[in-house]
Design a protein around this motif. Structure first.
Motif, PDB file in Angstrom:
ATOM      1  N   LYS A 227       0.839  -1.196   0.000  1.00 35.75           N
ATOM      2  CA  LYS A 227       0.000   0.000   0.000  1.00 35.75           C
ATOM      3  C   LYS A 227       0.876   1.250   0.000  1.00 35.75           C
ATOM      4  O   LYS A 227       2.034   1.228   0.411  1.00 35.75           O
ATOM      5  CB  LYS A 227      -0.881   0.016   1.255  1.00 35.75           C
ATOM      6  CG  LYS A 227      -1.997  -1.006   1.262  1.00 35.75           C
ATOM      7  CD  LYS A 227      -2.833  -0.843   2.531  1.00 35.75           C
ATOM      8  CE  LYS A 227      -3.991  -1.832   2.570  1.00 35.75           C
ATOM      9  NZ  LYS A 227      -4.783  -1.687   3.814  1.00 35.75           N
ATOM     10  N   THR A 228       0.302   2.350  -0.481  1.00 38.43           N
ATOM     11  CA  THR A 228       1.009   3.628  -0.397  1.00 38.43           C
ATOM     12  C   THR A 228       0.787   4.229   0.991  1.00 38.43           C
ATOM     13  O   THR A 228      -0.228   3.961   1.650  1.00 38.43           O
ATOM     14  CB  THR A 228       0.480   4.616  -1.465  1.00 38.43           C
ATOM     15  OG1 THR A 228      -0.934   4.741  -1.310  1.00 38.43           O
ATOM     16  CG2 THR A 228       0.778   4.107  -2.869  1.00 38.43           C
ATOM     17  N   TYR A 229       1.742   5.065   1.426  1.00 44.25           N
ATOM     18  CA  TYR A 229       1.624   5.713   2.733  1.00 44.25           C
ATOM     19  C   TYR A 229       0.806   7.000   2.603  1.00 44.25           C
ATOM     20  O   TYR A 229       0.839   7.676   1.568  1.00 44.25           O
ATOM     21  CB  TYR A 229       3.007   6.057   3.289  1.00 44.25           C
ATOM     22  CG  TYR A 229       3.847   4.840   3.617  1.00 44.25           C
ATOM     23  CD1 TYR A 229       3.538   4.042   4.709  1.00 44.25           C
ATOM     24  CD2 TYR A 229       4.953   4.500   2.845  1.00 44.25           C
ATOM     25  CE1 TYR A 229       4.300   2.929   5.023  1.00 44.25           C
ATOM     26  CE2 TYR A 229       5.735   3.391   3.141  1.00 44.25           C
ATOM     27  CZ  TYR A 229       5.398   2.607   4.234  1.00 44.25           C
ATOM     28  OH  TYR A 229       6.154   1.505   4.542  1.00 44.25           O
ATOM     29  N   THR A 230       0.105   7.316   3.657  1.00 45.44           N
ATOM     30  CA  THR A 230      -0.573   8.619   3.702  1.00 45.44           C
ATOM     31  C   THR A 230       0.491   9.679   3.951  1.00 45.44           C
ATOM     32  O   THR A 230       1.618   9.378   4.358  1.00 45.44           O
ATOM     33  CB  THR A 230      -1.627   8.661   4.817  1.00 45.44           C
ATOM     34  OG1 THR A 230      -0.961   8.531   6.091  1.00 45.44           O
ATOM     35  CG2 THR A 230      -2.635   7.527   4.659  1.00 45.44           C
ATOM     36  N   SER A 231       0.144  10.929   3.718  1.00 44.69           N
ATOM     37  CA  SER A 231       1.112  12.014   3.939  1.00 44.69           C
ATOM     38  C   SER A 231       1.542  12.069   5.402  1.00 44.69           C
ATOM     39  O   SER A 231       2.711  12.357   5.719  1.00 44.69           O
ATOM     40  CB  SER A 231       0.507  13.353   3.510  1.00 44.69           C
ATOM     41  OG  SER A 231      -0.705  13.596   4.210  1.00 44.69           O
ATOM     42  N   THR A 232       0.618  11.766   6.301  1.00 40.77           N
ATOM     43  CA  THR A 232       0.950  11.766   7.737  1.00 40.77           C
ATOM     44  C   THR A 232       1.918  10.635   8.066  1.00 40.77           C
ATOM     45  O   THR A 232       2.916  10.842   8.784  1.00 40.77           O
ATOM     46  CB  THR A 232      -0.337  11.605   8.575  1.00 40.77           C
ATOM     47  OG1 THR A 232      -1.224  12.684   8.291  1.00 40.77           O
ATOM     48  CG2 THR A 232      -0.001  11.598  10.063  1.00 40.77           C
ATOM     49  N   GLN A 233       1.632   9.436   7.568  1.00 40.88           N
ATOM     50  CA  GLN A 233       2.525   8.297   7.803  1.00 40.88           C
ATOM     51  C   GLN A 233       3.925   8.571   7.264  1.00 40.88           C
ATOM     52  O   GLN A 233       4.936   8.282   7.925  1.00 40.88           O
ATOM     53  CB  GLN A 233       1.953   7.040   7.138  1.00 40.88           C
ATOM     54  CG  GLN A 233       0.738   6.448   7.818  1.00 40.88           C
ATOM     55  CD  GLN A 233       0.140   5.303   7.020  1.00 40.88           C
ATOM     56  OE1 GLN A 233       0.136   5.315   5.797  1.00 40.88           O
ATOM     57  NE2 GLN A 233      -0.395   4.302   7.739  1.00 40.88           N
ATOM     58  N   GLU A 234       3.986   9.156   6.090  1.00 41.15           N
ATOM     59  CA  GLU A 234       5.270   9.447   5.456  1.00 41.15           C
ATOM     60  C   GLU A 234       6.112  10.385   6.322  1.00 41.15           C
ATOM     61  O   GLU A 234       7.291  10.124   6.589  1.00 41.15           O
ATOM     62  CB  GLU A 234       5.019  10.074   4.082  1.00 41.15           C
ATOM     63  CG  GLU A 234       6.262  10.614   3.402  1.00 41.15           C
ATOM     64  CD  GLU A 234       5.910  11.694   2.396  1.00 41.15           C
ATOM     65  OE1 GLU A 234       6.707  12.630   2.257  1.00 41.15           O
ATOM     66  OE2 GLU A 234       4.835  11.603   1.765  1.00 41.15           O
TER      67      GLU A 234
ATOM     68  N   THR B 224       4.358   5.449  -3.183  1.00 40.04           N
ATOM     69  CA  THR B 224       3.891   6.701  -2.590  1.00 40.04           C
ATOM     70  C   THR B 224       4.400   7.916  -3.352  1.00 40.04           C
ATOM     71  O   THR B 224       3.631   8.834  -3.684  1.00 40.04           O
ATOM     72  CB  THR B 224       4.340   6.790  -1.120  1.00 40.04           C
ATOM     73  OG1 THR B 224       3.790   5.696  -0.384  1.00 40.04           O
ATOM     74  CG2 THR B 224       3.894   8.104  -0.489  1.00 40.04           C
TER      75      THR B 224
ATOM     76  N   LYS C  98       2.554  10.775  -5.664  1.00 44.44           N
ATOM     77  CA  LYS C  98       2.666  12.202  -5.348  1.00 44.44           C
ATOM     78  C   LYS C  98       3.111  12.992  -6.570  1.00 44.44           C
ATOM     79  O   LYS C  98       2.557  14.053  -6.886  1.00 44.44           O
ATOM     80  CB  LYS C  98       3.673  12.423  -4.213  1.00 44.44           C
ATOM     81  CG  LYS C  98       3.177  12.004  -2.843  1.00 44.44           C
ATOM     82  CD  LYS C  98       4.224  12.251  -1.775  1.00 44.44           C
ATOM     83  CE  LYS C  98       4.548  13.716  -1.615  1.00 44.44           C
ATOM     84  NZ  LYS C  98       5.478  13.968  -0.488  1.00 44.44           N
TER      85      LYS C  98
END
Length: 451
Positions: free
Chosen positions: A264-271, A397, A401
Motif C-alpha cells: 500500500k502507499t503511505y498517507t502524507s501523515t505516515q510518510e 507513494t 505524489k
C-alpha cells in the motif's frame, strides 16, 4: 554378336544364381521422409511433419520360393514414443547395428529360427560366437519389446545440470539463485515420486509437470505456481534449444489467474512520521529510503549501488537493473542535499552496508535486501503497520505524489510522458498498468453528477 559379350552374360547369370550372393539388403532407417543429415537446416514445420510419422528400421530378405528380395516387417522398438529427433535416431541406430550383426550371423526370417528372440538365444548359448551376454540380452529386448522404449538417451540429472550451467551464464546472480531454488524443489518432488534421475528426460511429460504444479498451488499460491511454471518452462526451453528434447511442452500448460500482491502507499501523515523517526534513530536506513523515494528505485537496485555509481557533479546515477544494461537516472537536489561527503570514499565500495554509508559488504544481493527489510520491520512494528506496507511502499507513494502534482498543470498524456523518463518504465503501457495497480490515478469528486 560379340563372343566376349556372350561370355560376360554367362558369367553374370552364373554369379547371380550362385549361393555367394547376399540374402538380405543393408538395413536402413526411415526418418519421416527427410534426410537426417540436413536436420539442422530444416524448418520447424518440416521437423514437426517428419516427427509426426513413425520412424523405423527396414530391410529386405530373399524369399526362398521366388529368389527375390522381399521387404520384411518394419522394426520400431518403441522409438516413436520419443518426440525428438535425437532420441529416436539414437534408438534406431542401435537397432540397425544390431540387425546387421544378427543377419551377418545367419539369421533367416524364413528358416526354422524364424523367431528373432529364439535366434538370439541360440547366439547367446553358442561358444563359437563369444558374445557378451548382457549386451546381447539388451539387444534382444530392443527388438522384441516394440511397445516399450528402453534406451536411456539423455538422463534427467545430466539434462538439468546442463541447463543450470547455461542459465548461470545468462541470468543475474539473484535470478539464477531463485531459478535454481525452484528447479531443485521440483527435483526433490521427482525423487519423492520415485522418478529415477538417471532415467531418460522424456520420462518427464506434461501430465507429470501439471501434477507437480498442482502440489505447488495447494501448498502456496497461484502466483507461486505460475512462477514455478515459468522457471520449469525456461529450463525446458534451454533443453529444446540445445536439441536435448524436441518440444518444450511446458509452454502449453495454462497460467492461472493470480491476485497481484503489492504494498500500500503511505498517507502524507505516515510518510512524515516515518521519515522523522528514521532520521533520528537509523540514519543508514533513512538514506536507503530516500533513494527508494526520490530516485524511484527498487530496494534491490539500491543494494547494488556503489560509490562510483554516483556522479554528484553532473547529478547522474548509474543503476544496474536486473538483466538489463546500466541505466542512467538524474539525482534530484532534494536527495543530493541528504547525502554525506563521499569524495574520499572508495568507488568500488557499496553505498549501503549494515553499519555505515560506503564500505565493503560481501554477501548475496538477496541477503542485503533481506537485511534492510528486517531493519524496516522494526520501524513498521513501532508504527503498528501490517504486512501490506514495506520499503516498496515508498516507491508507490512518491510516484503517486509526483503524478498528482504534475497533473495539476499538464494533460494526462504529458504527465505520463514525463513520468516515464523519471520512473524508468520501458513502455508507456507498462507505466499505465503500474499507475492503475497502485491507484495513482483517481477521479475527481463526482458528487455533483449524482444530484
Amino acid at each position: 554378336m560379340s563372343s566376349i559379350f556372350l561370355l560376360l552374360q554367362q558369367v553374370h547369370e552364373k554369379v547371380h544364381d550362385s549361393a555367394m550372393k547376399l540374402n538380405y539388403s543393408e538395413p536402413k532407417i526411415f526418418t519421416g521422409g527427410v534426410d537426417i543429415n540436413t536436420w539442422s537446416k530444416l524448418s520447424n514445420t518440416d521437423r514437426k511433419h517428419a516427427l509426426s510419422k513413425n520412424w523405423y528400421v527396414y530391410y529386405s530378405y530373399r524369399n526362398p520360393k521366388t529368389g527375390r528380395l522381399k521387404r520384411q516387417i518394419n522394426i520400431k522398438a518403441g522409438a516413436n514414443y520419443y518426440k525428438d529427433k535425437k532420441s529416436r535416431y539414437h534408438i534406431l541406430s542401435k537397432l540397425k547395428e544390431s540387425l546387421e550383426y544378427v543377419l551377418s550371423k545367419g539369421f533367416n526370417p524364413y528358416g526354422d529360427n524364424s523367431s528373432l528372440a529364439e535366434f538370439i538365444e541360440q547366439l547367446l548359448s553358442s561358444d563359437e560366437k563369444k558374445i557378451n551376454k548382457t549386451k546381447t540380452i539388451a539387444e534382444k529386448r530392443t527388438f522384441i519389446e516394440e511397445t516399450e522404449p528402453i534406451a536411456i538417451v539423455y538422463p534427467i540429472k545430466k539434462a538439468f545440470n546442463l541447463a543450470f550451467q547455461i542459465k548461470s551464464k545468462v541470468q543475474s546472480e539473484n535470478s539464477h539463485a531463485n531459478f535454481r531454488s525452484r528447479i531443485n524443489r521440483f527435483i526433490k518432488w521427482l525423487q519423492k515420486e520415485s522418478i529415477d534421475l538417471e532415467g531418460d528426460i522424456s520420462i518427464i511429460n506434461k501430465k507429470l509437470v501439471i501434477q507437480y504444479l498442482n502440489t505447488v498451488l495447494q501448498t502456496t499460491s497461484s502466483r507461486n505456481r505460475n512462477n514455478t511454471k515459468t522457471d520449469i518452462s525456461s529450463l525446458f526451453q534451454t533443453l529444446e534449444d540445445n536439441e536435448i528434447i524436441y518440444d518444450n511442452f511446458i509452454k502449453k500448460i495454462n497460467v492461472l489467474k493470480a491476485i497481484p500482491e503489492r504494498n500500500k502507499t503511505y498517507t502524507s501523515t505516515q510518510e512524515k512520521e516515518i521519515f522523522a523517526y528514521l532520521k533520528e534513530h537509523d540514519t543508514i536506513l533513512y538514506l536507503f529510503v530516500q533513494f527508494v523515494s526520490y530516485n524511484y528505485l527498487r530496494p534491490i537496485e539500491v543494494c547494488r549501488l556503489k560509490i562510483g555509481d554516483l556522479d554528484l557533479k553532473d547529478k547522474r546515477l548509474y543503476v544496474r537493473a536486473k538483466n538489463k544494461p546500466v541505466k542512467i537516472k538524474i539525482i534530484p537536489d532534494i536527495l543530493i542535499d541528504q547525502l554525506p561527503n563521499i569524495s574520499n570514499l572508495d568507488k568500488d565500495h557499496f553505498l549501503f552496508t549494515p553499519d555505515k554509508f560506503g564500505g565493503e559488504w560481501e554477501t548475496k544481493e538477496n541477503n542485503k535486501r533481506d537485511f534492510f527489510t528486517k531493519q524496516f520491520k522494526k520501524i513498521k512494528d513501532h508504527f503498528g503497520l501490517d504486512k501490506n506496507y514495506g520499503l516498496y511502499s515508498f516507491r508507490h507513494t512518491f510516484i503517486t505524489k509526483l503524478y498528482k502534482e504534475m497533473a495539476k498543470t499538464a494533460t494526462p498524456f504529458e504527465v505520463k510522458s514525463k513520468l516515464q523518463l523519471i520512473t524508468g518504465h520501458a513502455t508507456m503501457e507498462a507505466l499505465e498498468l503500474y499507475l492503475r495497480d497502485i491507484d495513482a490515478v483517481l477521479p475527481e469528486d463526482y458528487s455533483k453528477l449524482l444530484k
